[in-house]
Design an enzyme around this catalytic site. Structure first.
Site: not given
Ligand code: CAA
Ligand code: NAI
Length: 730
Positions: A81, A120, A123, A143
């Protein structure tokens, strides 16, 4: 690779439609290919969700299309998400019905997973009928680390697919798994080293027209082992123990329990209800704030105008580490694991051999964990400081003694080739004073690691008055290469972390003088969420370390007239009570080196005598007072640090405290916590305690805190405006 494959197979671009944030094309005649397009991680924003629904409808409506493949652009399936949307009113179609509809599709849907499938994103893949992953993919439901649970069916589908034990572990920890592990768990059907989309299309072609009955996870029964009750009981105990007060892991266990005991639809209702509580919680806000803060700190700036985007790091290939004690060994391991050549220098042959043995062991254990060969050949050991003559960068980690360090810096400045960066791992000594010993003070920067240096994620990068922006940028880059999160901070005694710790520790000692016990103080702090209270931590790290520093600063021998000083730590050290290593400290242990802290009656009667001698009348102290005195004093110092521009924003402080000082992540960090408590309340309480203890200057509210309250308590992201513009009226 989606693009490459499309051109390789000659996609039906005439029928191609550029959906907003997702692309549709037809490949191999009968496969509809949907590509998520939302850089950088193809997060499922409202627009992406809508496009996905539209494109899925299109694929279902085209009679020529027999199956569908979903992939993500730029080699990333989906990062989940869009976390940025969580703080505003949700718009666009919700994820749950979208994934349900996908699963209900009469045409088979294959997820082609590259890079990441997280939250997500995973998922979404679980709603597909087949999952093909590239071997380098990481998958997970993180999450819980954002204060949530996998609320798009993840808590209900994952246990049905991989079983309860694995699902419980993955969902409550948020751990990412490799593609190989995912295959073993049954999370994916197929792993490829080659073109993932090509493999997915091949699979899609082969399953076209086949029954999907067994492929819809929601219709499967959740495998329920006979010992399931015990499993849940054990999981609940484990998360309660390790969560340190975080509510999301507990909700995750409850949601998986629902999957194990209820039909899918009812399980989904439970998931929704639990998610609703988490979604609006302060903990979720705190954790999501930390997520962005940990990324924001890489965009550093200094008060003199140096910035991350205008400063270029210099390439570094060979690094020297001077001093192979506790820290030097860990730093050597971290550098070698990052692929750098290391020259490791120690004065004494015996100490050098011991360090070599320990470092090799650490590398071998690390290699086993990472499944890569140990980087033993990256390191050259030497007793001669001359061995550093050709390195690009030095990290000094000798004793915390200004005289010793100054000598080392003078030597380094004479021996190293011109332009060599000279970094120091001091935990609080003056960087400018060290820089002044060298020919090129602009090359000197602090690089403050945390123990154990090869494990802890945090680095404080300390710029001095004369440090060049290139030196700072290089330190930040080396930190990133070592997989650390680096925070650039200014030079002052103790920098950010240790400077804030001082008033916190002082309060804990004063509370003992006023009637508390180590047990009471520690319990209050541990219930708050710290991994260890002040006194258990002090016993673990050794009381003698702080004692040495205080003696060097002549704090022990000085008379403290206007400013309260507690000699309790010194008195324990004088009696040989150094903590765990001597089997006695603030607690007692069954033997020297023992780890289980037990209350010590000797200490209690010692405290009573001490109070009687010094005129303290013991009073009842409750947990609330412990928290207010210790934490608000620490927070107050945080505001001073912001006011002095030692940290460029509250996020810097909060990242340092969560990653380096075990501040509970679900409370965001000290400055975020201050906002949650309310700045007026913090101010009021500090004023109250300062009035009661006029001899404790650290309780005197800092002027920035007063200014923020006077400015109507702006939200945390606006504090910097008040700092930069003292006359600001927000
Ligand atoms: N939403 C919005 N922005 C996100 C994002 C997300 N899910 N994941 C990453 N970003 C953004 C980061 O904030 C970062 O932004 P900036 O460049 O402005 O700082 C950019 O994307 C790059 O992210 P990283 O610097 O972390 O890049 P990376 O290559 O080192 O890692 C990643 C990539 C492994 C995807 C890591 O970003 C990460 O772990 N992201 C979060 C993943 C996550 O927790 N997803 C679950 C979301 S909650 C959900 O999905 C709820 C549900 O069930 C409905
Ligand atoms: P330590 O006492 O374990 O190791 C210091 C090592 O330096 C010893 O092995 C000693 O023989 C060696 N040494 C001394 N003078 C030397 C010289 N001139 N040339 C080469 N080697 C020399 O100390 P520790 O704990 O590793 O600390 C090192 C530095 O790291 C200190 O500045 C300390 O403040 C800092 N630090 C320590 C942390 C900790 O938790 N121990 C955390 C963060 C920083």
């Amino acid at each position: 690779s989606a693009k490459k494959f499309r051109s390789a197979v000659g996609s039906d671009t005439s029928n191609g439609l550029f959906g907003n944030m997702a692309l549709y094309s037809r490949v191999s005649g009968s496969v509809g290919l949907i590509t998520l397009q939302n850089p950088p991680v193809n997060a499922l924003s409202a627009v992406v969700r809508q496009s996905l629904i539209d494109l899925m409808d299109r694929a279902l409506s085209e009679p020529e299309v027999k199956s569908v493949v979903i992939c993500g652009q730029n080699g990333k399936f989906c990062g989940g998400a869009d976390i940025k949307e969580f703080r505003s009113d949700m718009t666009g179609p919700p994820l749950v019905p979208m994934i349900d509809r996908l699963e209900l599709s009469s045409k088979p849907v294959v997820a082609a997973i590259e890079g990441v499938a997280l939250g997500g994103g995973l998922e979404l893949a679980l709603g597909c009928h087949y999952r093909v992953a590239h071997s380098k993919t990481r998958l997970g439901l993180p999450e819980v680390t954002l204060g949530l649970l996998p609320g798009a069916g993840g808590t209900q589908r994952l246990p049905r697919l991989v079983g309860i034990p694995a699902a419980l572990e993955l969902i409550t920890t948020g751990r990412h798994v490799t593609a190989a592990e995912a295959l073993q768990l049954g999370l994916v059907d197929f792993v490829t080293d080659h073109n993932t989309i090509e493999a997915a299309v091949k699979l899609a072609l082969s399953v076209a027209g086949k029954s999907l009955d067994s492929r819809r996870i929601s219709t499967c029964k959740c495998p329920r082992p006979p010992y399931a009750d015990a499993l849940f009981e054990e999981a609940m105990q484990r998360v309660r123990r390790s969560a340190r007060g975080a509510i999301a892991p507990v909700a995750c266990v409850q949601a998986v329990h629902a999957a194990a005991t209820l039909p899918f639809a009812r399980g989904m209702e439970q998931e929704k209800q639990l998610m609703a509580t988490l979604f609006t919680s302060g903990q979720a806000r705190a954790l999501q704030y930390q997520f962005f803060a940990q990324r924001a700190v890489s965009r550093w700036s200094t008060p003199s105008g140096a910035r991350w985007d205008t400063s270029k790091p210099r390439p570094v290939h060979k690094v020297a580490v001077i001093g192979l004690g506790t820290m030097g060994r860990g730093i050597t391991v971290a550098l070698a694991q990052a692929g750098l050549s290391v020259v490791a220098v120690e004065t004494h042959e015996k100490q050098l051999m011991e360090a070599k043995r320990v470092v090799s062991g650490m590398l071998e254990r690390g290699a086993k964990r990472l499944g890569a060969p140990p980087a033993l050949d990256k390191i050259n050991y030497s007793c001669e400081i001359q061995a550093v003559a050709d390195v690009d960068l030095v990290i000094e980690a000798v004793f915390e003694d200004m005289v010793v360090k100054k000598t080392v810096f003078r030597q380094l400045s004479a021996i190293c080739k011109p332009g060599t960066f000279l970094f120091t791992n001091t935990s609080g000594l003056d960087i400018d004073e060290l820089a002044a010993q060298t020919r090129n003070p602009e090359l000197v920067v602090g690089m403050h690691f945390f123990a154990p240096a090869h494990v802890m994620k945090l680095l404080e990068v300390v710029y001095g008055r004369r440090s060049s922006s290139q030196a700072v940028a290089t330190a930040m880059k080396i930190g990133k290469n070592m997989d650390k999160i680096s925070v650039a901070v200014g030079n002052c005694s103790g920098f950010v972390g240790n400077r804030m710790l001082r008033p916190y520790l002082d309060q804990a000692f004063f509370l003992l003088e006023e009637g508390a016990t180590p047990e009471l103080v520690d319990q209050a702090l541990e219930e708050f969420g710290f991994a260890m209270g002040v006194f258990r931590m002090s016993d673990l790290s050794g009381l003698d370390i702080g004692w040495k520093v205080r003696k060097a600063k002549e704090m022990v021998s000085k008379t403290h007239q206007d400013c309260r000083y507690s000699p309790l730590g010194d008195l324990l050290c004088e009696r040989g009570r150094f903590g765990q290593k001597t089997g006695r400290g603030w607690y007692q242990y069954d033997k020297p080196g023992g780890r289980v802290a037990k209350p010590d009656p000797w200490l209690h009667s010692f405290l009573e005598k001490y109070r009687a001698q010094r005129g303290f009348v013991a009073r009842r102290i409750d947990h609330q007072e412990v928290l207010e005195r210790c934490l608000y004093a620490l927070i107050n110092e945080g505001f001073r640090i912001l006011e002095d521009r030692i940290a460029s924003g509250p996020e810097d402080i909060d990242v340092i405290y969560v990653l380096g000082y075990s501040w509970p992540r679900h409370r965001g960090g000290p400055m975020f916590y201050a906002q949650m408590v309310g700045l007026s309340r913090i101010l009021e309480k500090l004023e109250y305690y300062h009035q009661l203890h006029l001899d404790i200057p650290s309780l005197q509210p800092c002027s920035l805190l007063r200014k923020l309250v006077a400015n109507g308590r702006p939200p945390i992201h606006k504090w910097v405006e008040v700092i930069k513009n003292p006359h600001s009226h927000l």
